[in-house]
Design a protein around this motif. Structure first.
Motif, PDB file in Angstrom:
ATOM      1  N   UNK A 195       0.499  -1.180  -0.144  1.00 39.04           N
ATOM      2  CA  UNK A 195      -0.330   0.288  -0.197  1.00 39.04           C
ATOM      3  C   UNK A 195       0.622   1.136  -0.301  1.00 39.04           C
ATOM      4  N   UNK A 196       2.008   1.033   0.297  1.00 37.97           N
ATOM      5  CA  UNK A 196       2.765   1.877   0.425  1.00 37.97           C
ATOM      6  C   UNK A 196       3.613   2.357  -0.755  1.00 37.97           C
ATOM      7  N   UNK A 197       4.038   1.627  -1.547  1.00 39.15           N
ATOM      8  CA  UNK A 197       4.433   2.129  -3.246  1.00 39.15           C
ATOM      9  C   UNK A 197       5.252   0.345  -3.121  1.00 39.15           C
ATOM     10  N   UNK A 198       5.579  -0.848  -2.160  1.00 39.89           N
ATOM     11  CA  UNK A 198       6.358  -1.291  -2.858  1.00 39.89           C
ATOM     12  C   UNK A 198       5.917  -2.652  -3.278  1.00 39.89           C
ATOM     13  N   UNK A 199       7.202  -3.009  -3.978  1.00 38.35           N
ATOM     14  CA  UNK A 199       6.766  -4.113  -5.106  1.00 38.35           C
ATOM     15  C   UNK A 199       8.241  -5.303  -5.109  1.00 38.35           C
ATOM     16  N   UNK A 200       6.874  -6.607  -4.891  1.00 39.42           N
ATOM     17  CA  UNK A 200       8.157  -7.525  -4.688  1.00 39.42           C
ATOM     18  C   UNK A 200       8.279  -8.187  -5.821  1.00 39.42           C
ATOM     19  N   UNK A 201       9.657  -8.843  -5.685  1.00 36.49           N
ATOM     20  CA  UNK A 201      10.287  -9.734  -6.883  1.00 36.49           C
ATOM     21  C   UNK A 201      10.283 -10.843  -6.626  1.00 36.49           C
ATOM     22  N   UNK A 202      10.391 -11.488  -4.807  1.00 34.24           N
ATOM     23  CA  UNK A 202      10.357 -13.255  -4.101  1.00 34.24           C
ATOM     24  C   UNK A 202       8.923 -13.381  -3.715  1.00 34.24           C
ATOM     25  N   UNK A 203       9.027 -14.740  -3.503  1.00 36.41           N
ATOM     26  CA  UNK A 203       8.143 -14.875  -2.929  1.00 36.41           C
ATOM     27  C   UNK A 203       8.646 -15.182  -1.271  1.00 36.41           C
ATOM     28  N   UNK A 204       9.735 -14.682  -1.044  1.00 34.14           N
ATOM     29  CA  UNK A 204      10.386 -15.144   0.722  1.00 34.14           C
ATOM     30  C   UNK A 204       9.391 -14.023   1.462  1.00 34.14           C
ATOM     31  N   UNK A 205       9.358 -14.196   2.698  1.00 31.22           N
ATOM     32  CA  UNK A 205       9.375 -13.573   4.133  1.00 31.22           C
ATOM     33  C   UNK A 205      10.331 -12.815   4.308  1.00 31.22           C
ATOM     34  N   UNK A 206      11.735 -12.868   3.171  1.00 34.87           N
ATOM     35  CA  UNK A 206      12.924 -12.048   3.889  1.00 34.87           C
ATOM     36  C   UNK A 206      12.560 -10.562   3.188  1.00 34.87           C
ATOM     37  N   UNK A 207      12.348 -10.836   1.566  1.00 32.35           N
ATOM     38  CA  UNK A 207      12.562  -9.480   1.383  1.00 32.35           C
ATOM     39  C   UNK A 207      11.355  -8.721   1.727  1.00 32.35           C
ATOM     40  N   UNK A 208      10.016  -9.212   2.473  1.00 35.45           N
ATOM     41  CA  UNK A 208       9.668  -8.046   3.477  1.00 35.45           C
ATOM     42  C   UNK A 208      10.223  -7.626   4.342  1.00 35.45           C
ATOM     43  N   UNK A 209      11.691  -7.452   4.806  1.00 37.06           N
ATOM     44  CA  UNK A 209      11.752  -7.484   6.324  1.00 37.06           C
ATOM     45  C   UNK A 209      12.686  -7.271   5.856  1.00 37.06           C
ATOM     46  N   UNK A 210      13.409  -6.444   4.820  1.00 35.64           N
ATOM     47  CA  UNK A 210      14.664  -5.809   4.087  1.00 35.64           C
ATOM     48  C   UNK A 210      13.652  -4.415   3.571  1.00 35.64           C
ATOM     49  N   UNK A 211      12.651  -4.875   3.336  1.00 37.55           N
ATOM     50  CA  UNK A 211      11.580  -3.334   2.547  1.00 37.55           C
ATOM     51  C   UNK A 211      11.123  -2.258   3.887  1.00 37.55           C
ATOM     52  N   UNK A 212      10.489  -3.433   5.081  1.00 41.53           N
ATOM     53  CA  UNK A 212      10.315  -2.499   6.200  1.00 41.53           C
ATOM     54  C   UNK A 212      11.341  -1.499   6.604  1.00 41.53           C
ATOM     55  N   UNK A 213      12.328  -2.990   6.668  1.00 41.04           N
ATOM     56  CA  UNK A 213      13.927  -1.724   7.214  1.00 41.04           C
ATOM     57  C   UNK A 213      14.263  -0.968   6.247  1.00 41.04           C
ATOM     58  N   UNK A 214      14.164  -0.698   5.079  1.00 38.43           N
ATOM     59  CA  UNK A 214      14.413   0.159   4.515  1.00 38.43           C
ATOM     60  C   UNK A 214      12.830   1.514   4.150  1.00 38.43           C
ATOM     61  N   UNK A 215      11.677   0.699   4.407  1.00 39.30           N
ATOM     62  CA  UNK A 215      10.449   2.304   4.707  1.00 39.30           C
ATOM     63  C   UNK A 215      10.179   2.675   5.679  1.00 39.30           C
ATOM     64  N   UNK A 216      11.674   2.085   6.757  1.00 42.44           N
ATOM     65  CA  UNK A 216      11.393   2.966   7.557  1.00 42.44           C
ATOM     66  C   UNK A 216      12.165   3.637   8.227  1.00 42.44           C
ATOM     67  N   UNK A 217      13.142   2.943   7.958  1.00 39.38           N
ATOM     68  CA  UNK A 217      14.626   4.198   7.537  1.00 39.38           C
ATOM     69  C   UNK A 217      14.021   5.449   6.813  1.00 39.38           C
ATOM     70  N   UNK A 218      13.654   5.764   5.041  1.00 40.36           N
ATOM     71  CA  UNK A 218      13.559   6.554   4.666  1.00 40.36           C
ATOM     72  C   UNK A 218      12.365   6.943   5.116  1.00 40.36           C
ATOM     73  N   UNK A 219      11.226   6.477   5.720  1.00 45.17           N
ATOM     74  CA  UNK A 219      10.252   7.624   6.024  1.00 45.17           C
ATOM     75  C   UNK A 219      10.480   8.342   7.715  1.00 45.17           C
ATOM     76  N   UNK A 220      11.527   8.531   8.294  1.00 51.36           N
ATOM     77  CA  UNK A 220      11.708   8.292  10.053  1.00 51.36           C
ATOM     78  C   UNK A 220      12.850   9.214  10.176  1.00 51.36           C
TER      79      UNK A 220
END
Ligand code: G6P
Length: 612
Positions: free
Chosen positions: A114-139
């Motif tokens: 919903x915040x515009x992130x796209x995913x290449x893989x079907x892993x849970x791991x990619x979700x975690x790095x995108x989350x870290x990225x999102x938090x890092x950028x937004x705050x």
């Protein structure tokens, strides 16, 4: 499960990472990947083994002194190039390797999309790095702060390492439930799932605890904080691991080397625990908590796989010798079935790796319910070893072959010593009888060595069974768990279906399977039930099944009834598992090798199962 390696320091990272991955490959081997940072953050990954990754990166420019690498054992998403780690965040600004499972990944993924992130893989791991990225950028946070904030939103198990494109001086790593060790060298840090990739560079290590984050920064001391931002004082420990223990030493496979190490490992396990006169047993874990053991209402043994089989041998030993009621539980069942645990129960966790997620969860639950927890682990400093109230190490040295061999006999040795120590303290056996058994235990390493001399003989008849599709293993009493373990070894590494059964139960089902195609392995050394086991053999023969027997030296009756046999030296009935297991390990090994299987890394299996 997955293997993690990381490096930051003055040296080229790539050779350290690749060598480290090879040492950890026993943990997972369906895909591998590497990330190295110099002027850019480069990630290469591929389906297959570390050797495939090496080929894949052979012509790539991967110079750099900071990096991380990963071998995968797939949980979310099939093993392929895309799902392999490291995973990038949006814009390839951050990269992550991960061992474990993020249980709430679906919810997190949804909100990131919903915040515009796209995913290449079907892993849970990619979700975690995108989350870290999102938090890092937004705050607008530092890498450490962003990782910390993200981990506060995560439910699940993880060991992670994170790198940032614009930050060539820092690695951030964290753990919760999955192991992670930091090696501390001169102006350099190493990271790994266990100490094996680190030991050739430094013996100084820090084992991270759950919910701890390590910040590895060039020119700085190791910093450790919790995910609640509490600063920790890292405790540096000295490794007692020797690099030669991690090599094949001329053997074709680690499994064969480990089978042949057993005379030494069983002796090492007894060393210092039996006095010179062979009259007493001293085990610090028991002596320090003697009251607990003497007043125990019951012992519950919890374990998985081969360790569970050792637990079953332990049940026979502790009940017969020390007269304490014992229950043996699969950790995965025990943890979820709301068991009754009394405060005067002792729960013994048996685990080679000391990392098995179900066994750890089982003892966490039992501890909360007030039980005293004892550990029998092989890996020093492992999660379970550090969690228990007391315990005994098995001292078998690193076990690298995925199918457990020397760890099993060491676990059984510890359980035998425990049963004898308790029998002595409780007076359930006479001093004379204890001394007799201890004298006999002392002869076991030589008797194991004698059985190992029959390897060629076993290899020869194994050829005949290379094409079998099923195997049945039968044993009674102490030999019943041996039958289970023999069947497990064969199916793990040769992919032949095999079942272990109590011999007398055969007529309640498995007998229907017997025909001329069915090899039946019978462990026929029992004294008390010898005649009964002979009747079982006759029942198999009447249906044209083929008998492979494990017999006591000089036994001509079973020998004459058998198509093939292996003689083992005579010993006390309770010590037979330490001998009878050896020919079964060798037979499984040779059948698997002759079938062309990868015995050290059998398909779909992992050495250390850090997810449920
Ligand atoms: C995995 C391994 C087995 C092992 C089991 C329990 O399945 O492949 O060899 O027996 O886990 O492991 P643990 O380390 O707890 O003994």
């Amino acid at each position: 499960m997955c293997g993690i390696v990381g490096y930051i320091g003055p040296r080229e990272a790539k050779p350290i990472l690749i060598k480290g991955l090879k040492r950890l490959e026993y943990r997972g081997y369906d895909s591998a990947g590497i990330a190295i940072l110099n002027d850019s953050l480069r990630v290469y990954k591929t389906k297959g083994k570390v050797a495939d990754l090496e080929r894949h990166i052979a012509d790539k420019d991967l110079h750099g002194t900071i990096g991380m690498a990963h071998t995968r054992w797939a949980t979310h998403g099939e093993p392929n190039d895309v799902n392999a780690h490291p995973h990038f965040s949006q814009n390839e600004e951050l990269a992550l390797i991960h061992n474990g499972i993020i249980e709430n990944y679906a919810v997190l993924r949804e909100s990131l999309m919903q915040n515009g992130y796209q995913f290449n893989s079907s892993t849970d791991t990619e979700v975690l790095i995108q989350l870290i990225h999102f938090i890092k950028k937004s705050a607008n946070l530092s890498l450490f702060e962003a990782v910390r904030a993200a981990l506060n939103q995560v439910i699940g198990a993880y060991a992670i390492v994170v790198m940032e494109k614009d930050n060539p001086n820092t690695l951030v790593a964290a753990r919760n439930g999955s192991p992670l060790v930091v090696g501390i060298g001169k102006d350099e840090f190493f990271l790994a799932s266990d100490a094996s990739p680190i030991v050739e560079y430094t013996k100084d290590v820090v084992y991270l605890d759950d919910e701890e984050i390590a910040i590895l920064e060039r020119g700085q001391k190791l910093k450790v904080k919790t995910i609640k931002n509490i600063e920790k004082n890292p405790v540096v420990q000295k490794l007692e691991l020797d690099i030669s223990q991690l090599e094949k030493s001329g053997f074709e496979h680690f499994m064969l080397k480990e089978i042949f190490e057993q005379p030494v490992t069983i002796r090492d396990c007894m060393r210092g625990r039996i006095n010179n006169n062979k009259t007493t047993i001293s085990m610090a874990g028991i002596i320090d908590h003697l009251d607990k053991f003497l007043n125990a209402r019951r012992i519950i043994i919890t374990a998985a796989g081969t360790s569970w089989h050792a637990g079953l041998v332990g049940e026979y030993l502790l009940e017969e010798l020390a007269r304490i009621p014992v229950e043996v539980e699969y950790s995965s069942e025990f943890r979820y079935r709301n068991p009754i645990i009394y405060p005067d129960d002792i729960v013994i966790a048996i685990s080679q790796s000391g990392e098995t997620a179900d066994t750890y969860a089982a003892i966490e639950m039992a501890k909360k319910r007030g039980a005293f927890i004892y550990g029998i682990c092989n890996v020093v400093g492992s999660t379970i070893a550090r969690f228990v109230d007391a315990g005994s190490y098995t001292h078998a040295g690193p076990e690298i072959g995925v199918a457990s061999t020397k760890a099993f006999t060491a676990q059984v040795t510890v359980l035998t010593l425990m049963a004898l120590a308790l029998a002595q303290k409780k007076g359930t056996l006479t001093e004379e009888r204890i001394s007799q058994i201890l004298h006999e235990m002392h002869t076991i390493p030589d008797k194991v060595a004698k059985i190992l001399k029959k390897a060629e003989e076993i290899k020869e008849f194994s050829k005949i069974f290379t094409y079998a599709r099923n195997f049945l293993y039968l044993g009674r009493g102490y030999n019943f768990p041996v039958a289970l373990e023999g069947a497990l070894k064969l199916k793990e590494i040769s992919y032949i279906h095999a079942e272990g059964y109590p011999a007398a139960e055969m007529k309640h089902g498995p007998i229907a399977l017997i025909d001329q195609e069915m090899p039946v392995v019978v462990i026929a050394t029992n004294k008390g039930t010898y005649e009964k086991v002979i009747s079982n053999i006759q029942e198999v023969k009447a249906r044209k099944g083929r008998i492979i027997s494990i017999i006591t030296e000089g036994d001509t009756t079973v020998k004459d009834l058998s198509d093939f046999y292996v003689e083992i030296p005579e010993t006390e009935e309770m010590l037979v598992p330490l001998l009878a297991t050896i020919p079964l390990q060798l037979m499984a090994y040779y059948i698997a090798v002759l079938r062309g299987c990868n015995v050290d890394q059998p398909r779909n299996l992992a050495k250390s199962v850090t997810v449920e």
